[in-house]
Design a protein around this motif. Structure first.
Motif, short mmCIF file in Angstrom:
data_model
loop_
_atom_site.label_atom_id
_atom_site.label_comp_id
_atom_site.label_asym_id
_atom_site.label_seq_id
_atom_site.Cartn_x
_atom_site.Cartn_y
_atom_site.Cartn_z
N TYR A 10 51.73 78.23 -20.56
CA TYR A 10 52.29 79.97 -20.39
C TYR A 10 53.17 80.89 -21.79
N PHE A 45 58.61 83.20 -25.24
CA PHE A 45 59.80 81.67 -24.69
C PHE A 45 57.71 80.55 -24.05
N ALA A 79 53.73 73.55 -17.27
CA ALA A 79 54.28 73.18 -15.74
C ALA A 79 52.90 71.84 -15.47
N GLY A 80 53.72 71.16 -14.89
CA GLY A 80 51.65 70.61 -13.61
C GLY A 80 50.96 69.04 -13.80
N GLN A 112 54.77 72.11 -8.90
CA GLN A 112 55.40 71.91 -10.22
C GLN A 112 56.18 72.90 -11.68
N PRO A 113 57.70 72.51 -11.21
CA PRO A 113 57.94 73.80 -11.98
C PRO A 113 57.82 73.93 -13.53
N GLN A 114 58.23 74.98 -13.87
CA GLN A 114 57.66 75.32 -15.68
C GLN A 114 59.00 74.85 -15.82
N HIS A 115 58.75 74.60 -16.96
CA HIS A 115 59.25 74.11 -17.94
C HIS A 115 59.22 74.42 -19.68
N PHE A 116 60.57 75.55 -19.87
CA PHE A 116 60.53 76.43 -20.81
C PHE A 116 61.30 75.42 -22.83
N GLY A 117 60.51 75.91 -23.30
CA GLY A 117 60.53 76.11 -24.91
C GLY A 117 62.27 77.68 -25.00
N ASP A 118 63.09 76.77 -25.99
CA ASP A 118 64.02 77.44 -26.96
C ASP A 118 63.38 79.04 -27.24
N TYR A 176 62.58 79.10 -6.18
CA TYR A 176 62.69 78.51 -7.26
C TYR A 176 64.60 79.17 -7.86
N TYR A 229 66.42 79.20 -11.71
CA TYR A 229 66.38 78.80 -12.84
C TYR A 229 68.11 79.25 -13.68
N GLY A 256 65.56 79.08 -24.23
CA GLY A 256 64.95 79.67 -23.00
C GLY A 256 65.72 79.69 -21.81
N PRO A 257 64.54 80.02 -20.11
CA PRO A 257 65.09 79.64 -19.33
C PRO A 257 65.12 77.76 -18.53
N TYR A 281 64.70 75.26 -15.88
CA TYR A 281 64.83 75.20 -14.60
C TYR A 281 66.21 74.59 -13.54
N ALA A 328 49.87 74.72 -10.23
CA ALA A 328 51.26 75.42 -10.69
C ALA A 328 50.99 76.71 -11.45
#
Lengths: 117, 113
Positions: free
Chosen positions: A33, A91, A95-96, A104-110, B34, B36, B43-44, B46, B97
């Motif tokens: 994403y 950003f 996920a997945g 599955q939650p989404q994990h973000f970069g900075d 959810y 966050y 960044g956000p 989780y 997802a």
């Protein structure tokens, strides 16, 4: 713990120039994403990508934007001809895993701070 | 996706529990809650998610009311590093997802010494 990495952390570009923002998602993730956050505003969804194609995109993601997964590790966002209003934090998220895709939650970069002059 | 309502800001004393509420009265049966957070200029991140049962992990607990119209995120012992904007997001999570996250304004939590 594995994480999403983004480069560069800050990109300064002249208006009208092309820019490519790079992301390395978490290695076993399958969904990718891009989001953006204009200074002082909400985080906005741009596009999601799965199985080498766009699965969803927002109104923001117009013909000036494109995404690509050129190899097994990178995920890029290209803005073809940048405008002043493209200045924002961008950003990347992933996920997945192959084990289970449900919930599955989404994990973000900075993020990459893009400044258009 | 269902709309959520959160207070714009909250304060919490360091070491005390931070209880962040979220209303999602239009949530439907297949939508998950959810949480966050976004620490300044990052960044956000989780935190946790749930469908109808209460959930706990190493970061927080999530309490969802029986009618699922509201939930509370609990940080049991808030530290200064928990100062952030906390987002409650409701979305469908089917067998993939791929769904986007819709961020609102969130709650700005200020943890004070």
């Amino acid at each position: 713990e594995p994480e999403v990495t983004q480069t560069p952390s800050h990109q300064v570009t002249q208006m009208g120039q092309e820019v490519i923002l790079r992301c390395v998602p978490i290695s076993n993730h399958l969904y990718f994403y891009w989001y953006r956050q204009i200074l002082g505003q909400k985080v906005e969804f741009l596009v999601s990508f799965y199985n080498n194609e766009i699965s969803e995109k927002s109104e923001i993601f117009d013909d000036q934007f494109s995404v690509e997964r050129p190899d097994g590790s990178n995920f890029t966002l290209k803005i073809r001809s940048t405008k002043l209003e493209d200045s924002a934090m961008y950003f990347c998220a992933s996920a997945g895993s192959r084990v289970s895709l449900s919930n599955q939650p989404q994990h973000f970069g900075d993020g990459t701070r893009l400044s258009i002059l | 996706d269902a709309k959520t309502t959160q207070p714009p800001s909250m304060d919490c004393a360091e070491g005390r529990a931070a209880n962040l509420p979220c209303n999602h009265s239009t949530i439907s049966g297949n939508e998950y809650v959810y949480w966050y957070r976004q620490i300044h200029s990052q960044g956000p991140q989780y935190i946790i998610h749930g469908l109808k049962n209460n959930e706990t992990n190493e970061m927080a607990s999530l309490i969802i009311t029986e009618d699922r119209k509201s939930s509370t995120l609990i940080l049991p012992h808030a530290t200064l590093r928990d100062t952030a904007v906390y987002y409650c997001i409701v979305r469908v999570a089917p067998n993939n997802a791929g769904n986007m996250l819709t961020f609102g304004g969130g709650t700005r939590l200020m943890v004070k010494p």
